[in-house]
Design a protein around this motif. Structure first.
Motif, short mmCIF file in Angstrom:
data_model
loop_
_atom_site.label_atom_id
_atom_site.label_comp_id
_atom_site.label_asym_id
_atom_site.label_seq_id
_atom_site.Cartn_x
_atom_site.Cartn_y
_atom_site.Cartn_z
N ASP A 72 8.20 6.02 -12.20
CA ASP A 72 8.50 4.61 -12.27
C ASP A 72 7.07 3.76 -12.53
OD1 ASP A 72 6.94 4.12 -9.87
OD2 ASP A 72 8.83 4.37 -8.65
N GLU A 74 5.30 2.26 -10.86
CA GLU A 74 4.20 2.25 -9.85
C GLU A 74 3.50 3.43 -9.73
OE1 GLU A 74 5.71 0.43 -6.23
OE2 GLU A 74 6.14 -1.43 -7.20
N ARG A 76 5.30 6.36 -9.34
CA ARG A 76 5.84 7.42 -8.25
C ARG A 76 6.82 8.17 -9.13
NH1 ARG A 76 7.89 2.53 -4.45
NH2 ARG A 76 8.62 1.80 -6.41
#
Length: 276
Positions: A72, A74, A76
């Motif tokens: 994703d 961010e 992750r």
């Protein structure tokens, strides 16, 4: 994260159709070799609504099975699952056509997670059709050149080469190549005439030879993913006269068959007068 469609096209682009529109999130993919927790290969995505394209060509994807991770915005990551079984014979045939040294395939594992399988490949002649002319004493074979570039000129002349396994027999017959497609008719009379009756089995391995100095291509059938064809596919048998040059048994039974490697060969046996 889950995809409804996950296929690798002829340009080695992984095409994904996700369950919802995730474009513009800054997300991407990562490939991690199964059983190896080392550095992953990060792949950027090109978006069109809920569809994403991940170019894989040229990436250092070594032989083996690779997990596909969703990353994703961010950073992750989670495994990417898929509803798509990832197999189509028509798409496989399209993928085979054209020169390449590595094959990439999108697969779904038993838990529904998306995997990419990478394997080094070599050119061969993919068999698509085999027809035994039991009355004419011929075997007609057609298919496509796999992992090999097409000849520059259409309607290229070529020949089929049959080699008598473990013996000195060598037979040739004309073949045609039109684009990536090939077709040949193998006469069985020379196979019968060269039969060595001291051997219970006479096997003849089939190769396609072009006239532009390329290596010969072994005839085989791999695109359908059916393994162990030797036990699953049985072609009709042609009974062929050996000719006046042979004494003793006057006829030989010949049929196409697949070897343990799913390569196409001919099997010749002495005809005992029973059913074909």
């Amino acid at each position: 994260m889950r995809a409804e469609l996950s296929r690798i096209d002829t340009e080695d682009v992984l095409e994904l159709r996700l369950e919802s529109d995730h474009g513009g999130t800054g997300a991407g993919l990562a490939l991690r070799k199964t059983g190896d927790e080392g550095t992953a290969i990060h792949v950027g995505l090109e978006w069109e609504g809920s569809r994403a394209r991940a170019p894989l060509a040229g990436l250092p994807i070594a032989d083996g099975v690779w997990e596909v991770l969703w990353v994703d915005g961010e950073g992750r990551s989670v495994p990417l699952s898929t509803r798509d079984a990832g197999f189509s014979v028509a798409e496989r045939i399209s993928y085979l056509r054209g020169r390449r040294e590595r094959e990439l395939r999108a697969l779904r594992d038993q838990d529904g997670r998306l995997r990419v399988h990478s394997a080094a490949v070599s050119p061969y002649a993919e068999v698509g059709w085999v027809e035994v002319g039991t009355d004419a004493g011929t075997v007609t074979v057609s298919g496509v050149l796999a992992y090999e570039s097409e000849p520059e000129h259409g309607g290229t002349a070529a020949e089929i080469v049959a080699r008598q396994r473990g013996l000195d027999g060598l037979l040739t017959a004309p073949a045609e190549i039109d684009g990536a497609r090939f077709r040949c008719v193998v006469p069985l009379a020379p196979v019968a005439e060269a039969h060595v009756f001291e051997r219970k089995h006479n096997e003849w391995d089939l190769w396609l030879r072009t006239h532009d100095e390329r290596p010969e291509l072994r005839l085989a059938m791999h695109a359908d993913d059916i393994v162990d064809k030797k036990r699953k596919i049985v072609y009709p048998t042609a009974v062929v006269d050996t000719g006046a040059g042979n004494e003793g048994a006057a006829q030989v039974r010949v049929r196409p068959y697949y070897t343990a490697k799913d390569e196409l060969s001919l099997l010749a046996l002495e005809h005992d007068g029973g059913a074909r």
